[in-house]
Design a protein around this motif. Structure first.
Motif, PDB file in Angstrom:
ATOM      1  N   ASP A 134       0.847  -1.195   0.000  1.00 52.65           N
ATOM      2  CA  ASP A 134       0.000   0.000   0.000  1.00 52.65           C
ATOM      3  C   ASP A 134       0.878   1.239   0.000  1.00 52.65           C
ATOM      4  OD1 ASP A 134       0.981   0.122   2.583  1.00 52.65           O
ATOM      5  OD2 ASP A 134      -0.927  -0.325   3.554  1.00 52.65           O
ATOM      6  N   TYR A 135       0.254   2.401  -0.141  1.00 57.86           N
ATOM      7  CA  TYR A 135       0.981   3.669  -0.237  1.00 57.86           C
ATOM      8  C   TYR A 135       0.029   4.781   0.179  1.00 57.86           C
ATOM      9  CZ  TYR A 135      -1.550   4.578  -4.639  1.00 57.86           C
ATOM     10  OH  TYR A 135      -2.513   4.811  -5.579  1.00 57.86           O
ATOM     11  N   VAL A 136       0.458   6.023   0.041  1.00 63.03           N
ATOM     12  CA  VAL A 136      -0.414   7.152   0.364  1.00 63.03           C
ATOM     13  C   VAL A 136      -0.427   8.139  -0.799  1.00 63.03           C
ATOM     14  CG1 VAL A 136      -0.155   7.033   2.873  1.00 63.03           C
ATOM     15  CG2 VAL A 136       1.490   8.355   1.516  1.00 63.03           C
ATOM     16  N   TYR A 172       5.375   7.829   5.070  1.00 65.16           N
ATOM     17  CA  TYR A 172       4.454   7.187   4.123  1.00 65.16           C
ATOM     18  C   TYR A 172       3.328   6.419   4.806  1.00 65.16           C
ATOM     19  CZ  TYR A 172       8.211   8.305   0.839  1.00 65.16           C
ATOM     20  OH  TYR A 172       9.166   8.956   0.097  1.00 65.16           O
ATOM     21  N   THR A 173       2.863   6.922   5.949  1.00 58.33           N
ATOM     22  CA  THR A 173       1.709   6.351   6.619  1.00 58.33           C
ATOM     23  C   THR A 173       0.710   7.462   6.889  1.00 58.33           C
ATOM     24  OG1 THR A 173       3.017   4.609   7.665  1.00 58.33           O
ATOM     25  CG2 THR A 173       0.881   5.099   8.646  1.00 58.33           C
ATOM     26  N   ASN A 274      -3.974   5.312   3.839  1.00 61.89           N
ATOM     27  CA  ASN A 274      -3.245   4.357   3.010  1.00 61.89           C
ATOM     28  C   ASN A 274      -4.148   3.749   1.932  1.00 61.89           C
ATOM     29  OD1 ASN A 274      -1.383   4.799   5.199  1.00 61.89           O
ATOM     30  ND2 ASN A 274      -0.332   2.953   4.538  1.00 61.89           N
TER      31      ASN A 274
END
Length: 342
Positions: A134-136, A172-173, A274
């Motif tokens: 996952d990513y943002v 990145y959260t 996310n």
């Protein structure tokens, strides 16, 4: 072209026949023969030609070249021809899956869900980057004095390029920095990526709806525009064509080679929640056995140096894993109808 994927199956079938010949049980021989026939039938069902659909993330000519390299690796693994189809949008890939013009699609998460809902496609794999599936989405600006509620911090990457952040938008959260979104004026010039982009529009729009009650983000900020891609939104903010932009994390690196100060001039000030990574969907018209074969083949090539290099060239993919369908639950319901459905 030899089909390496089915070689173990053929060897297993030969072993079954040999064991059946030594057995005194007619029933066992019958069962083994049936299993062998089923295996052969599954292998024969693989089409002579498969179509791999890719969406240009930046340069059409480059993605086509890189896609052909990926197709060659996959073709070698499967023992069949694999053609590359590069349309101009995610929606075109969804339509191609729906109409039988594509068998395999590499799509962003919104389009993966759309392909499942509208084209009956199967979500099978997700990309890995930095060890995560996952990513943002990131909000960034060239006006940190307005949108940074605390001090700007700067971190250097392994190549010595500096990247600036504020409001806790590191690691990145998400979500992070949401208080700063209330500072967006109605005439804000916002560079969105594309209406079907998860990080560049869909999840930021959900964020604005949940926090500020804004139901149509694009209409709420008439000074905004769809730039068409993640590198383009960063470029727009870097050049001053927009004050705020959206992209995946961290699309600034796409421009760092050409503009070494992009990470400092373009400051990230907020993250979305996310988002599941992009990944692979398969046409729902394919038999289950074929879908399993294609999924296994993609996982197999992702475990090889050549295959991983091809995946990295196409979409910076560092690995593949089985899709977590629960991660797509945020796409269900009114949010999808409002922002993602067409």
């Amino acid at each position: 072209m030899r089909n390496r994927l089915f070689a173990p199956a053929a060897a297993a079938a030969g072993l079954v026949i040999a064991l059946a010949g030594c057995s005194s049980s007619d029933g066992a021989e019958s069962d083994s023969s049936a299993e062998t026939s089923a295996t052969a039938g599954a292998a024969a069902a693989l089409p002579d030609t498969l179509t791999l659909a890719l969406v240009p993330s930046d340069d059409v000519e480059q993605i086509t070249t890189d896609g052909e390299a990926l197709a060659a690796v996959l073709a070698d693994e499967l023992g069949v021809d694999v053609e590359v189809f590069v349309p101009d949008s995610y929606n075109a890939v969804v339509v191609a899956l729906q109409t039988g013009q594509a068998d395999i699609g590499f799509l962003g998460p919104i389009a993966m869900w759309q392909a499942q809902q509208e084209a009956g496609a199967e979500i099978v794999l997700q990309a890995l980057r930095y060890g995560a599936a996952d990513y943002v989405g990131q909000w960034f600006t060239n006006d940190p004095d307005t949108y940074c509620l605390d001090d700007v911090t700067t971190e250097a990457d392994d190549e010595g390029i500096n990247y600036s952040y504020c409001n806790g938008a590191t690691g990145y959260t998400g979500p992070q920095g949401e208080d700063a979104l209330a500072l967006l004026p109605e005439d804000a010039s916002i560079a969105w990526t594309d209406a079907t982009s998860a990080s560049g529009y869909y999840f930021p729009a959900i964020q604005l709806a949940e926090i500020l009650g804004i139901e149509d983000a694009a209409s709420a900020f008439p000074g905004g525009f769809f730039a068409g891609g993640h590198s383009q939104t960063v470029q727009a903010v870097y050049d001053g064509e927009a004050t705020v932009g959206l992209s995946y994390n961290d699309a600034r690196s796409n421009l760092a080679e050409e503009f070494s100060d992009v990470g400092e001039k373009v400051v990230v000030f907020a993250y979305t929640k996310n988002i599941p990574n992009d990944g692979v969907v398969l046409s729902g018209d394919l038999d289950d056995s074929i879908q399993e074969t294609l999924t296994a083949a993609l996982l197999d090539i992702a475990a090889t140096e050549e295959g991983l290099a091809a995946l990295a060239a196409v979409y910076d993919i560092e690995g593949l894993e089985a899709a977590d369908l629960a991660a797509f639950e945020d796409f269900v319901g009114p949010t999808y109808d409002t922002f993602g459905g067409e």
